[in-house]
Design an enzyme around this catalytic site. Sequence first.
Site: not given
Length: 482
Positions: A78, A145
């Site tokens: 991400d 994350e």
Amino acid sequence: MAVLAGTEPAKVFQYFEALAGIPHGSGNTKKVSDWLAAFARTRHLRYIQDCSNNIIIFKPASPGYEGASPVIIQGHMDMVCDKAPGCRKDMEKEGLELVLDGDTVRARDTTLGADDGVAVAMGLALLDDASLAHPPLEVVFTVDEELGMLGAAALDMSPLQGRRMINLDSEEEGVFTVSCAGGVRADCHLPVVRTAAAGRRLYLAVSGLRGGHSGEEIDKGRANAHIILGRLLLLLGKEIPFRLIAVHGGCRDNVISRGAGADIVIPDGAETRVQDLCRTFETVLRHEYHAADPDITLAVSASDSRELPLDQAGTERTACFLAALPDGVQAMSRELPGLVQTSLNLGILYTTEQEVVGGTLIRSSVASQKEMLQDRITALLKQLGGTVEFTGDYAAWEYRADSPLQQLMTSVFRKQYGRDPEIKAIHAGVECGIFAGRLPGLDCISLGPTLTDIHTFHEKMHIASVRRTWKLLVAALGCMKE
């Protein structure tokens, strides 16, 4: 033609550009996870894709390395989505527009996502190159994350046999990160009762603070706007019988708040006194923070709030909560000079009809000190009639002075660069901490190429640094025959 065609290392940039074409902001990773799964299937590589969209891809050892222990290669898929003012791109649905800018790569008017797209690209390049020498590889790509390491926290790590891990989520070439703090989120809930009160409604604003990341800048002596607001309310309460309507501020627990505000009700005719108190206190704060936060500003204006105010007891409890809650650096490491050992940050503040809510992120490399702060916050909220909920607890990644992986990586680095790398422990949290807490005996290191201005639309990835980091990674894997 691909923008990065001909840029070396070719496979790394090929996969980075392919990833850039898929929207993959935090919370929007299903498509990229499916793309990674398809990559594994077409190459007949075993993979595990979980319901959170994390994915593990396994590659057998190259010839001659069959007896070697597996190595985990890890990064997150991400990215933080940000764009320049006026940019009309829908980053939830559209890919990025890459631009070659001298010896760097950037994205037109948006974040680049090299944090941590470069890890995905390098991991895929390792998996797709049959010419490389390496032990068995377990390549782990996590999700979200940037939202608090949610993917790593949800990952079933039992299939992982490796106890050596190279994390590719650092942004400074030549720096090996070898330790990080553990953390836990504390959500504080302070119930309130609302009753009518006559008087003048005002808005108190705290602004002009520098803020920053609560791991990387917590030791810079910068003010937290939420704590400043609490001090202001305590000061105000000494002279004026005001009633609080609402307090509000930041929305990220890992960000030192740059601004906060409070809606209040004061007796008619007391506005001038409030303004005088704010001006005087602003002078005090600018002297107190003259080196770290010299532009603190306190302002008073009319409030447009129509809500009923809190009763007197709720007003006083809220002011006490904001002013008395532990915040900032609590202890420095005696083993690693300059490293923050324990801290906490009140990064979230808002008010609902029924309660005042504050979100604090506690960090510590010493588990007992993290627990101590949890106990202190619990005790404070209990005395104030509130409650606290702890979530997202993750262990510290403890420094290993005798780390074989660090020694090997340092030796390879020294041969390539002619100097030693910088060995660094950080107070911020990284996914290595979650892996280290759940894989007993894990030997871990974090590294990466130079990235600048990450999480902004000025973000750049330095091509020559990617090339050197890739060379280092490949050489290190080639040395892991055991």
